[in-house]
Every structure is written in structure tokens, then in C-alpha cells.
Design a protein around this motif. Sequence first.
Motif, PDB file in Angstrom:
ATOM      1  N   HIS A 199       0.860  -1.190   0.000  1.00  0.00           N
ATOM      2  CA  HIS A 199       0.000   0.000   0.000  1.00  0.00           C
ATOM      3  C   HIS A 199       0.893   1.236   0.000  1.00  0.00           C
ATOM      4  CE1 HIS A 199      -3.192  -2.797   1.805  1.00  0.00           C
ATOM      5  NE2 HIS A 199      -3.479  -2.576   0.534  1.00  0.00           N
TER       6      HIS A 199
ATOM      7  N   HIS B 161       2.846  -3.697   7.019  1.00  0.00           N
ATOM      8  CA  HIS B 161       1.849  -2.668   6.693  1.00  0.00           C
ATOM      9  C   HIS B 161       1.859  -1.647   7.823  1.00  0.00           C
ATOM     10  CE1 HIS B 161      -0.739  -4.699   3.526  1.00  0.00           C
ATOM     11  NE2 HIS B 161       0.047  -5.694   3.886  1.00  0.00           N
ATOM     12  N   SER B 162       1.085  -0.582   7.645  1.00  0.00           N
ATOM     13  CA  SER B 162       0.734   0.237   8.808  1.00  0.00           C
ATOM     14  C   SER B 162      -0.762   0.451   8.689  1.00  0.00           C
ATOM     15  CB  SER B 162       1.503   1.555   8.808  1.00  0.00           C
ATOM     16  OG  SER B 162       1.069   2.400   7.765  1.00  0.00           O
TER      17      SER B 162
ATOM     18  N   GLU C   6       1.874   3.629   3.020  1.00  0.00           N
ATOM     19  CA  GLU C   6       2.398   3.068   4.264  1.00  0.00           C
ATOM     20  C   GLU C   6       3.929   3.117   4.240  1.00  0.00           C
ATOM     21  OE1 GLU C   6       0.274  -0.690   4.656  1.00  0.00           O
ATOM     22  OE2 GLU C   6      -1.628   0.335   4.363  1.00  0.00           O
TER      23      GLU C   6
HETATM   24 ZN   LIG Z   1      -1.605  -1.934   4.124  1.00  0.00          ZN
END
Ligand SMILES: [Zn+2]
Length: 490
Positions: free
Chosen positions: A241, A370-371, A244
Motif C-alpha cells: 500500500h 503494513h501500517s 504506508e
Molecule cells: Zn496496508
Amino acid sequence: MEGSVWHGKARSTSSLHNWTRLVLFRPTAQVLYRDEQLGNREFTQQAAFGSLPKLKDQFVVRFEKWEDGEVRRIVLETAKMLGADIWATSNSGKSKFIDVKCDKLVVKKIVEEVGKRCKDARYSARLLIGDLPQAIFETLGESQADFDPKEEENMQATMKNAEKDGRELFRTQKDIFFKQFRHLDTIYSWFDMLTETYPDLLTVEWIGQTYEGRDIRALRISGHKSDNESIRTVVITGGIHAREWISISTVCYIVSSLLADYDAGNKKVRHYLEELDFLFLPVMNPDGYAYTWSTEWLWRKNRQQTYHPRCFGIDIDHSFNFHFERGLDSPCSEDYSGQDAFESLESYAWDNYLNSTRHSHPIYAYIDLHSYAEEVLYPYAYSCTEMPRDEENLLELAYGLSQAIRLRSGVNYEVMSACEDRGADLLPEMGAGSALDYMYHNKAYSAFVLKLRDSGSRGFLLPSKFIVPVGREVYSAVKYFADFLTEPPA
Ligand SMILES: [Zn+2]
């Protein structure tokens, strides 16, 4: 707190909006980057600041403290139906919340819908980020205000001449490299510097090409002697993503720390590298990442053209072929999965690469970074009723990862199944086609997602001063993981 929305305090109520001044009065706040693939195209940071006015009436609201689980369903369904950007969801233990980026009207509609369908429901909806452009300015703006484009250029140039200075250069540049978030070109120059410095340990792997023609590159660290036998590979990915950023810097930090410890003669790390290969893919979504630098900080998907002429981007993390679900949402939505599995070029290339290397380098374990939310997630994402094949083992490892982080930094990462984090128990499409499930089902004996800091007050807008602390805590988790894999407890 019955559907009461505005008891939270906005982050900034100052009448002089710094971000407005920045956009209106600092047209020269330019940062120029050369993108070699695209022929010296110039990216300007001003363009990214220019997207701030679009966010003027947007904020992030956290729905939480519901007693009746029906509230959660209504909030999720309504937010999705209205096309709001769901930043985070969580439904385990202490952490039960849904963060939605939206405008006032959307909050009003969600609250009305809950009131209609679930009378007397008790829950809270508080402002997490009250002024989104201001928050962007304060976090990324602040860290990027210190951002020195000359320094970025110098760093790229220095790294390109790395042959002579070798490991000494790597050591001296390490602290500087992790002082700020890095542009894609700089990360790839860093790859080149590392492979020149450690030709016996490192290779750059070409995974494929994106829609906009950028390379997808990974780093393989391989310290074992024999070329004949197949060796177990641990895969660590980030940046699926685009927004992130901390996931990208953290993958790089782990690479850097492994090499530094190897150099220092750390016995454990030397042992890991004899027993395991590591494959690092810090930027799974290069087009999206470049777009967050040039145009829109909060972009999430890749930049592929969809069937809708004005909608771009497929959510790569919904694009894999394990329990894929065709995107019925608008292709403009934040988690659009595409019309077919592997329609996103990145997931397609990744699958091809893993298939072509599956005999020489079988995947053994997987961590996807991820964040944000501070969580350790284990499979599956698509279903809360389908149990993973070795849940006991996965849980032991997940709690071990969380403990390693807590011992290093004191931050508590909650352990839960990925489906609970995603809300797939309520809306199955929210957990469909994930990289986690694909890797776990097809390739890896154990697979996890780590959702990094913070717990919400900055969300995706984590300032660069967190790069090193987050890198350190996750490196501790990776060492615990490697210990477990190379010397499993009896
Ligand atoms: Zn993510």
C-alpha cells in the motif's frame, strides 16, 4: 456515549492554517528528483502539497466502544456503501475500532444509520485527526521540511561511486540513510551500493515491471556455501500500500541491520544466513509509492488503468488468486480488487517470480509489513471460520513476534487473525485475495502481517523520527523469527 460525534478535540484549531500558507505562499517549495526510467522527469513535492486543499473538509473518525456487534456491521457497511476510505479496522481484545476518513456528511449518515437499525446502541465516535491537511503538514510536512533535496542527490551520487569505499561507506551512510523517508530512486541506488559492497552475500532480483514502467526489485541475502541444495527462504515485503511509508523504511532497516550484524561477526546472524535465505521486497508497489511523493500523499493502490476511464489503481493486496473476489465496488474505490485475479501487474509478476524460483529457493516463511495499528496478524484474512492448518504453531510464533517487539521497545502489538483485523467476518470481500493468504496457502509454512506504528493518532502520517525506533523493534521480531526457524523450540 450515544452516537455522540464531536466530543473529541480536533488536532489543531488555530485560525492560521500553516498548510494553507504553505500551499498559497510557498510555490517554490520544490524538491526535484530525477527518475532515470522515465527520462529525467521531475517530481515536485509542491504537487503533493497542492493536493492538500482537496482534503480541507476531511478528517479521520474512530468508531469504538460498541457493546452490540451490530454497530460494527452497520458502520462498516455504511462507510463502504458511501465510498469512504476505511483507514483501519480491528476487532479483537482491547482493540475494537473502525477508523474512517470522511467528511461530516458521511459521519452524519453513519450515525443516522446506526440509530435507525440499532436503537439505543451505545458506542463512541471521536475525532482522531480533526484537520487532515494540518496533520499532513505537521507530520510529513515537518519531516519533509527538513528534507534536503541536495542531500538526497548527494546520497544517490555517493552510493553510485561505492566500489572504492565499500563497507566503510555503508557504515557511515547508515545513520543518514534512515534519517528521512527515501524516494524510490534512492532506495534502488542503495540496493546497487549494497550489492557492490557485499557481492558475496547480496543479489538484486528483478521481479517485473509496473504499469508505468518502473522496475520491481528485490534483494536476496544468501550466505550459505553450497549452490546445489535448495535452501529455505524467508520473504519480507513492504509497501504493497503506497501510503504506508514506514513499512518500506522498515524493510530497508532490517536489511541494513542484518548486514551490519553480519559484519560485526554476530554469531546468531551468521548462523541465520547459513541456514536461511532472505528475500526482501521493500517496495511492492513502486508506481503507487512514486505517486505518493509526486501527487497524493494518501494514495493506497497501484496506478493501473481500470475499465473506468477516470479511475486508476488496483489494490494489490486484494489481487491475489486465493479466494479472490471480483471487485463489485466502483474501480475508484480504495480497495478495488480488479476484475480478475492477478490483474494487477505487481501481483502477477510476483507470482511468476515465485513460481520460477520455487525449486531453487522454496519459500519457507513470510512477513508482510503494513501500517498502522500495532498488530501481529496470522492467516486467514478471507475467513474467520476456516482454521489455518497449524494454528497452534502460528499462534506461538505470533505471540513470540509480539513479545520480541515489546521487550525491545515496550510497544504492545496485539495478536489476532487477519480476518478480524479486516472485518472479513462481516464482509467477506474485505479479506479476499490477500498476499498473506496467497503466500500461506501456496508457499509459506508460516505467514504473518505486521501492522506497524502507530495506534491511530498519526495513522499513515507517521513522521520520519519513527523510522529507526520502528526499524529496531521489527528487527528484533525478525531475529526472534529466524531463531525459531533455525532452532525450533523442542
Ligand atoms: Zn496496508
